[in-house]
Design an enzyme around this catalytic site. Structure first.
Site, PDB file in Angstrom:
ATOM      1  N   SER A  39     113.925  21.995  33.783  1.00  0.00           N
ATOM      2  CA  SER A  39     115.333  21.623  33.968  1.00  0.00           C
ATOM      3  C   SER A  39     116.211  22.866  33.948  1.00  0.00           C
ATOM      4  O   SER A  39     115.754  23.968  33.642  1.00  0.00           O
ATOM      5  CB  SER A  39     115.785  20.660  32.856  1.00  0.00           C
ATOM      6  OG  SER A  39     115.980  21.363  31.637  1.00  0.00           O
ATOM      7  N   SER A  41     118.804  23.473  31.931  1.00  0.00           N
ATOM      8  CA  SER A  41     119.619  23.555  30.723  1.00  0.00           C
ATOM      9  C   SER A  41     119.712  24.965  30.146  1.00  0.00           C
ATOM     10  O   SER A  41     120.600  25.243  29.344  1.00  0.00           O
ATOM     11  CB  SER A  41     119.076  22.605  29.650  1.00  0.00           C
ATOM     12  OG  SER A  41     117.839  23.061  29.144  1.00  0.00           O
ATOM     13  N   LYS A 102     115.140  25.427  24.066  1.00  0.00           N
ATOM     14  CA  LYS A 102     116.548  25.703  23.808  1.00  0.00           C
ATOM     15  C   LYS A 102     116.655  26.991  22.997  1.00  0.00           C
ATOM     16  O   LYS A 102     115.665  27.568  22.568  1.00  0.00           O
ATOM     17  CB  LYS A 102     117.211  24.568  23.025  1.00  0.00           C
ATOM     18  CG  LYS A 102     117.087  23.180  23.641  1.00  0.00           C
ATOM     19  CD  LYS A 102     117.905  22.999  24.898  1.00  0.00           C
ATOM     20  CE  LYS A 102     117.744  21.595  25.460  1.00  0.00           C
ATOM     21  NZ  LYS A 102     118.405  21.435  26.770  1.00  0.00           N
ATOM     22  N   SER A 199     123.363  20.510  29.245  1.00  0.00           N
ATOM     23  CA  SER A 199     122.261  20.643  28.308  1.00  0.00           C
ATOM     24  C   SER A 199     122.296  19.503  27.303  1.00  0.00           C
ATOM     25  O   SER A 199     123.297  19.308  26.604  1.00  0.00           O
ATOM     26  CB  SER A 199     122.353  21.989  27.559  1.00  0.00           C
ATOM     27  OG  SER A 199     121.370  22.074  26.551  1.00  0.00           O
TER      28      SER A 199
END
Length: 256
Positions: A39, A41, A102, A199
């Site tokens: 993704s 994010s 993250k 995100s």
């Protein structure tokens, strides 16, 4: 004699294959695991189609850092806590199965809040500096220029603050640019994506489909280096397209 030599050659080949598989298993279990970025994010640090090596030993080992998550021990073995600013792969707490990646923003005991797009840690606004705009997809899938900043997270005497780049697709007016005050529980961490307006992270509660606080035990490892990268919607297996599909300039860049 010839038959015995042939049988010996086959056995030797099988032995080499088994040894190679065992070595690969040890490396993946204890040292490094490849991870594909699915993704956007973490844009601009990590792009869709990047492949990174994650160091399994960086934070020690838990059930979740082992292949298939066997329930063999509790807590972490050889534990070493992450530093603020580390880019981390972890198991999503609400299902303990899905891999997320993250950046560590909040450490145990930290007070985290977003106010008008600015990140506050322990009551102090995190400094950021506007830099040249980047281009990325907005929510409608169109490539647009976006506000881009160099953000410097707080450090300490042993660890200088980590500088990294963030983007704000919706400037300082995104849906998660104003939050309540989060107080990170013991043995938990607060995670955020560098693509602040796109995100799903610790700013969103698990019951609302978000991440919430991430337990230390859920950490898989630290992202270290981009070892391969293909453009979005390209297959890494389509080697005949590599001259055009591979992002050659991203190979062997830092993943954090």
């Amino acid at each position: 004699m010839a038959q015995k030599q042939e049988e010996g050659g086959v056995l030797e080949t099988i032995k080499v294959i088994i040894q190679a598989l065992a070595i690969a298993l040890v490396i993946r279990t204890l040292l490094f695991q490849p991870f594909n970025i699915p993704s956007g994010s973490m844009i601009p640090t990590l792009l869709i189609g990047d492949y990174v090596f994650v160091s399994k030993y960086a934070y020690g080992y838990s059930n979740y850092s082992m292949p298939f998550g066997p329930n063999v021990f509790s807590g972490r073995v050889l534990a070493s806590p992450p530093k603020r600013g580390d880019v981390v792969v972890f198991k999503l707490p609400r299902d303990n199965e899905t891999d997320y990646i993250k950046r560590v923003i909040g450490l145990p005991g930290d007070r985290i809040q977003m106010i008008e797009g600015r990140l506050y840690i322990n009551g102090v606004v995190v400094p950021r500096e506007r830099i040249a705009s980047a281009e990325t997809e907005n929510r409608e899938g169109r490539e647009v220029p976006v506000a881009t900043y160099k953000e410097t997270l707080p450090g300490d005497a042993q660890h200088p603050g980590v500088e990294h780049t963030i983007i704000e697709i919706e400037d300082d007016y995104g849906m998660n640019d104003n939050t309540g005050l989060f107080v990170v529980p013991p043995d938990h961490y607060f995670m955020m994506g560098d693509n602040r307006d796109n995100s799903t992270d610790s700013r969103i509660a698990p019951e609302s489909g978000g991440v919430g606080y991430v337990p230390f035990v859920n950490l898989v490892g630290r992202a270290e280096i981009i070892f391969f990268s293909v453009r979005k919607d390209e297959s890494a297996l389509a080697f005949w397209r590599w001259p055009w599909s591979v992002r050659w300039s991203r190979l062997f860049k830092s993943a954090h």
